[in-house]
Design a protein around this motif. Structure first.
Motif, PDB file in Angstrom:
ATOM      1  N   LEU A 146       0.828  -1.195   0.000  1.00 12.46           N
ATOM      2  CA  LEU A 146       0.000   0.000   0.000  1.00 12.46           C
ATOM      3  C   LEU A 146       0.864   1.247   0.000  1.00 12.46           C
ATOM      4  N   GLN A 147       1.944   1.229   0.781  1.00 10.99           N
ATOM      5  CA  GLN A 147       2.867   2.362   0.808  1.00 10.99           C
ATOM      6  C   GLN A 147       3.465   2.602  -0.573  1.00 10.99           C
ATOM      7  N   ASN A 148       3.900   1.524  -1.237  1.00  9.89           N
ATOM      8  CA  ASN A 148       4.506   1.656  -2.565  1.00  9.89           C
ATOM      9  C   ASN A 148       3.495   2.141  -3.598  1.00  9.89           C
ATOM     10  N   THR A 149       2.263   1.635  -3.500  1.00  7.95           N
ATOM     11  CA  THR A 149       1.231   2.053  -4.443  1.00  7.95           C
ATOM     12  C   THR A 149       0.917   3.539  -4.293  1.00  7.95           C
ATOM     13  N   TYR A 150       0.827   3.997  -3.068  1.00 10.25           N
ATOM     14  CA  TYR A 150       0.542   5.407  -2.816  1.00 10.25           C
ATOM     15  C   TYR A 150       1.659   6.291  -3.367  1.00 10.25           C
ATOM     16  N   ARG A 151       2.904   5.918  -3.111  1.00  8.85           N
ATOM     17  CA  ARG A 151       4.032   6.720  -3.585  1.00  8.85           C
ATOM     18  C   ARG A 151       4.087   6.745  -5.112  1.00  8.85           C
ATOM     19  N   GLN A 152       3.891   5.578  -5.737  1.00  8.50           N
ATOM     20  CA  GLN A 152       3.947   5.534  -7.191  1.00  8.50           C
ATOM     21  C   GLN A 152       2.806   6.320  -7.817  1.00  8.50           C
ATOM     22  N   SER A 153       1.647   6.332  -7.173  1.00  9.31           N
ATOM     23  CA  SER A 153       0.524   7.114  -7.683  1.00  9.31           C
ATOM     24  C   SER A 153       0.846   8.602  -7.679  1.00  9.31           C
ATOM     25  N   LEU A 154       1.507   9.077  -6.632  1.00  9.73           N
ATOM     26  CA  LEU A 154       1.910  10.479  -6.589  1.00  9.73           C
ATOM     27  C   LEU A 154       2.936  10.787  -7.677  1.00  9.73           C
ATOM     28  N   ILE A 155       3.858   9.857  -7.916  1.00  8.37           N
ATOM     29  CA  ILE A 155       4.850  10.061  -8.980  1.00  8.37           C
ATOM     30  C   ILE A 155       4.181  10.094 -10.343  1.00  8.37           C
ATOM     31  N   ASP A 156       3.190   9.221 -10.556  1.00 10.24           N
ATOM     32  CA  ASP A 156       2.473   9.210 -11.833  1.00 10.24           C
ATOM     33  C   ASP A 156       1.731  10.526 -12.051  1.00 10.24           C
ATOM     34  N   LEU A 157       1.156  11.085 -10.993  1.00 10.22           N
ATOM     35  CA  LEU A 157       0.524  12.401 -11.114  1.00 10.22           C
ATOM     36  C   LEU A 157       1.551  13.467 -11.476  1.00 10.22           C
ATOM     37  N   ALA A 158       2.707  13.408 -10.834  1.00 14.05           N
ATOM     38  CA  ALA A 158       3.750  14.393 -11.115  1.00 14.05           C
ATOM     39  C   ALA A 158       4.183  14.338 -12.572  1.00 14.05           C
ATOM     40  N   ALA A 159       4.185  13.142 -13.159  1.00 13.95           N
ATOM     41  CA  ALA A 159       4.625  12.990 -14.544  1.00 13.95           C
ATOM     42  C   ALA A 159       3.703  13.706 -15.516  1.00 13.95           C
ATOM     43  N   LEU A 160       2.440  13.871 -15.172  1.00 17.58           N
ATOM     44  CA  LEU A 160       1.461  14.474 -16.080  1.00 17.58           C
ATOM     45  C   LEU A 160       1.362  15.989 -15.931  1.00 17.58           C
ATOM     46  N   ARG A 161       2.108  16.564 -15.021  1.00 21.65           N
ATOM     47  CA  ARG A 161       1.993  18.003 -14.782  1.00 21.65           C
ATOM     48  C   ARG A 161       2.651  18.818 -15.898  1.00 21.65           C
ATOM     49  N   PHE A 162       2.050  19.943 -16.223  1.00 24.31           N
ATOM     50  CA  PHE A 162       2.701  20.928 -17.079  1.00 24.31           C
ATOM     51  C   PHE A 162       2.080  22.285 -16.797  1.00 24.31           C
ATOM     52  N   SER A 163       2.796  23.322 -17.201  1.00 24.98           N
ATOM     53  CA  SER A 163       2.354  24.690 -16.933  1.00 24.98           C
ATOM     54  C   SER A 163       1.930  25.332 -18.241  1.00 24.98           C
ATOM     55  N   PRO A 164       0.628  25.453 -18.493  1.00 22.51           N
ATOM     56  CA  PRO A 164       0.170  26.127 -19.714  1.00 22.51           C
ATOM     57  C   PRO A 164       0.260  27.634 -19.560  1.00 22.51           C
ATOM     58  N   PHE A 165      -0.097  28.351 -20.626  1.00 20.14           N
ATOM     59  CA  PHE A 165      -0.132  29.806 -20.543  1.00 20.14           C
ATOM     60  C   PHE A 165      -1.073  30.237 -19.431  1.00 20.14           C
ATOM     61  N   LEU A 166      -0.726  31.326 -18.777  1.00 16.01           N
ATOM     62  CA  LEU A 166      -1.547  31.964 -17.753  1.00 16.01           C
ATOM     63  C   LEU A 166      -1.600  31.172 -16.463  1.00 16.01           C
ATOM     64  N   ALA A 167      -0.856  30.051 -16.383  1.00 18.99           N
ATOM     65  CA  ALA A 167      -0.858  29.264 -15.156  1.00 18.99           C
ATOM     66  C   ALA A 167       0.180  29.758 -14.161  1.00 18.99           C
ATOM     67  N   GLY A 168       1.090  30.633 -14.602  1.00 20.07           N
ATOM     68  CA  GLY A 168       2.143  31.088 -13.709  1.00 20.07           C
ATOM     69  C   GLY A 168       3.038  29.933 -13.309  1.00 20.07           C
ATOM     70  N   THR A 169       3.255  29.786 -12.016  1.00 15.25           N
ATOM     71  CA  THR A 169       4.065  28.672 -11.526  1.00 15.25           C
ATOM     72  C   THR A 169       3.224  27.441 -11.237  1.00 15.25           C
ATOM     73  N   GLY A 170       1.899  27.527 -11.418  1.00 11.80           N
ATOM     74  CA  GLY A 170       1.025  26.393 -11.158  1.00 11.80           C
ATOM     75  C   GLY A 170       1.051  25.390 -12.294  1.00 11.80           C
ATOM     76  N   CYS A 171       0.467  24.223 -12.043  1.00 13.83           N
ATOM     77  CA  CYS A 171       0.460  23.138 -13.012  1.00 13.83           C
ATOM     78  C   CYS A 171      -0.954  22.588 -13.173  1.00 13.83           C
ATOM     79  N   VAL A 172      -1.220  22.108 -14.372  1.00 16.38           N
ATOM     80  CA  VAL A 172      -2.405  21.308 -14.638  1.00 16.38           C
ATOM     81  C   VAL A 172      -1.933  19.948 -15.125  1.00 16.38           C
ATOM     82  N   LEU A 173      -2.881  19.042 -15.348  1.00 16.86           N
ATOM     83  CA  LEU A 173      -2.522  17.682 -15.711  1.00 16.86           C
ATOM     84  C   LEU A 173      -2.881  17.403 -17.162  1.00 16.86           C
ATOM     85  N   ALA A 174      -1.938  16.797 -17.887  1.00 13.42           N
ATOM     86  CA  ALA A 174      -2.223  16.303 -19.226  1.00 13.42           C
ATOM     87  C   ALA A 174      -3.039  15.023 -19.123  1.00 13.42           C
TER      88      ALA A 174
END
Length: 651
Positions: A240-268
């Motif tokens: 469960l610990q490994n699944t939770y950590r990998q899920s957070l990493i998978d979310l991080a992989a989809l992040r990007f900063s489009p126009f007008l997002a500043g330093t924030g991120c949305v998900l592809a």
């Protein structure tokens, strides 16, 4: 991707190569380095003394980094190579390859290292569809120690700049490096392919994931910071610990900063074809990630609110108040050959935007954001009430405005044939699918709360609640199919109910036969709460529809059969074959052949933790010998030990 493809990605930039780390023309055309919907490298091929490399192994270090262990030439077990090759691919603002050669021989070696480079700058849609017709011109030039590959069409321009940290001979086809390595020595260099993506019409450059004031980010440190900000999970169950950590990493992989997002991120939305901003996908993922990364929802709401429709545009299917479906930046989009700048052909993104806005405020208490997007939220409600009611029957429905490029189905399943009658016929337009009405109901109820508590507009809140109650009443009447006793998948353009169920489930059919002569059943009572699993149900005499616990420490199918048939020496055979625990003349354990082969089950290597606190169970597990108990009696079904988890929740 197939077994012959290796991919890494970081937001809107991703790389697909073969198992040797090369980008070569592939049969499916998917190899390449892509950024902002454009293929920036269509060839990146390494040779040593004219030979390609063979793969020994590949390490998936992170979602943005891969390492290849290689040897020159076609190797087999009878060849002992003395040259070790390591290629490490890292995505930052572009492709960064760290190349290391190790000479394990007792003699020095002189090598010719060559990297062949090309870029077709194809639009992602053209790559996906396999088309190649282009109206612009390709060019390449040697700029000192750099090779510049480019493509230009009117004011649209894309370039890829290739260089190496070691001295190299640069020509229009690639880079050549002359290498001398002493015995037991090593040599290394860094090869880079940096995109240059200026926008037309004098706008600012496209932002890339790794570019921050001209410097590459420290990606491992950034990932650690992301993980540290998330809630910490403490558990004795390692998986469960490994699944939770990998899920957070998978979310991080989809992040990007489009126009007008500043330093924030949305998900592809997903690799490889959907590494861009999608209204429905970004909203739903942000909604599910609220307990762990609420900042994703804040940025998603801000960006979608700014890009909200403000006019009638049939080509892009834009309407005032409508939330976008998809945003693209490639050549076909820039020249209006596709409508994705942005494209608004989605009927569910707009109500889901309101659902996310309310849920975000509930989790974070950020009333300032709710006040900041008040006008956009009211415009979204207006779109639901006016533009979305295409059939004039009070339901959210869709019919594309763009007959060439528009999506035929603009619901969650947007393939052209996803909505059909049970005999395969396609319904007419406008189509009002059932889930769209649920989204609209939820959006109005939630927006009413925001209007009353944050915008201080009780009259508007009362109106929304009345509209929601009326929608619920009408829906349960108009979508109910008496014959099958289920809700219709959709309403056709003429109001006909789309009965998508081909056959009644066995339990429904038995009930229908037993109820013949009593007339059709009425639509279900909508005043009560939805019953949770394992809780009392009026149709079972206060007995639970499903047990409240989850079987432990064995395969689920075996537990079911043991519970139902009461055999200890369970060994399954194909199609009801003989069983070793029975006399051969008494037939098989299973009384009739199964629909397919039944495999022998194996013990679970990773058993569920004990105790089990979940109350989730597939339907129909109460078999022979199981006695149902009232909800206030926490006894598990017969034959199962009481779980030491928390008590069953009240329904």
């Amino acid at each position: 991707m197939g077994d012959d493809h290796v991919g890494i990605f970081d937001g809107t930039i991703f790389l697909v190569c073969d198992r040797a780390g090369d980008i070569v023309p592939a049969a499916d055309g998917t190899h390449g380095l892509f950024a902002h919907d454009t293929r920036l490298l269509s060839r990146w091929q390494l040779t040593i003394d004219g030979e390609r490399l063979s793969t020994l192994s590949i390490d998936d270090i992170q979602y943005f980094e891969n390492r290849f262990y290689l040897v020159p030439g076609a190797q087999d077990v009878y060849v002992n190579s003395t040259l070790e090759v390591r290629r490490t691919h890292t995505l930052n603002s572009g492709l960064q390859e760290d190349l290391v050669l190790v000479n394990n021989d007792r003699r020095p070696v002189d090598l010719t290292v060559r990297i062949e480079v090309d870029a077709d700058f194809a639009d992602l849609f053209a790559v996906k569809e396999g088309t190649t017709s282009r109206e612009g011109r390709h060019y390449r030039r040697v700029d000192g120690p750099r090779l510049v590959l480019g493509y230009q069409r009117e004011r649209y321009r894309r370039e890829t700049i290739v260089s190496a940290t070691a001295p190299a001979e640069v020509d229009e086809g690639g880079l050549t490096l002359r290498v001398h390595i002493e015995p037991r020595g090593r040599w290394q260099t860094r090869l880079t392919a940096e995109p240059d993506l200026p926008l037309p019409r004098g706008l600012e450059r496209l932002s890339l994931p790794g570019r921050v004031e001209g410097h590459a980010r420290n990606k491992p440190a950034e990932l650690r910071e992301w993980l540290d900000r998330a809630p910490r999970l403490e558990t004795s169950w390692g998986p469960l610990q490994n699944t939770y950590r990998q899920s957070l990493i998978d979310l991080a992989a989809l992040r990007f900063s489009p126009f007008l997002a500043g330093t924030g991120c949305v998900l592809a939305a997903g690799l490889p074809w959907f590494m861009s901003l999608f209204g429905r996908d970004s909203i739903l993922t942000s909604l599910q990630a609220l307990p762990f990364a609420p900042e994703l929802a804040a940025t998603t709401l801000t960006v979608l609110a700014f890009r909200q429709g403000s006019r009638i545009d049939d080509f892009r299917e834009e309407e005032p108040g409508r939330i976008l479906h998809e945003m693209r930046y490639g050549e076909l989009t820039v020249f209006d050959e596709t409508p994705h700048s942005p494209y608004f052909g989605s009927a569910d993104a707009t109500p889901l935007f309101l659902v996310l806005l309310d849920e975000y405020e509930r989790w974070t208490g950020d009333a300032a954001l709710v006040r900041a997007v008040e006008q956009e939220a009211r415009a979204a409600v207006d779109w639901i009430d006016h533009y979305a009611d295409r059939a004039g029957n009070g339901y959210v429905s869709y019919e594309r405005r763009n007959p060439v490029n528009g999506l035929e189905n603009q619901c969650w399943k947007d393939s052209w044939d996803s909505i059909s009658y049970r005999d395969g016929r396609l319904p007419g337009f406008p189509r009002a699918t059932c889930e769209l009405q649920g989204y609209a109901y939820d959006a109005k109820v939630r927006t009413a709360r925001l209007a009353r508590e944050i915008w201080h507009d009780p009259a508007y809140a009362d109106r929304l609640e009345r509209d929601a109650a009326e929608l619920k009443r009408r829906f349960n009447h108009d979508f109910w199919i008496d014959d099958g006793e289920y809700m219709a998948l959709a309403l056709d353009g003429d109001g006909s109910k789309v009965d998508a169920v081909e056959h009644r489930p066995p339990a429904v059919e038995r009930h229908r036969r037993g109820a013949e002569g009593r007339g059709p059943r009425a639509a279900p009572d909508v005043t009560g709460d939805v019953q949770r699993l394992g809780c009392p149900h009026a149709g079972r005499g206060r007995g639970p529809l499903q047990p409240g616990g989850l079987p432990r420490r064995d395969h689920l199918a075996v537990r079911q059969l043991v519970h139902r048939l009461g055999t200890a020496a369970l060994r399954l055979r194909r199609r009801g074959g003989p069983h070793r625990g029975r006399h051969p003349g008494r037939g098989g354990l299973l009384r009739r052949p199964a629909a397919g082969g039944v495999r022998r089950t194996r013990p679970v290597r990773d058993p569920l933790p004990d105790p089990v606190s979940d109350r989730v169970q597939p339907a129909g597990l109460v078999g022979r010998g199981a006695t149902a108990a009232p909800a206030d009696d926490a006894r598990p079904p017969a034959g199962r030990r009481r779980s030491r988890g928390p008590a069953r929740p009240a329904c």
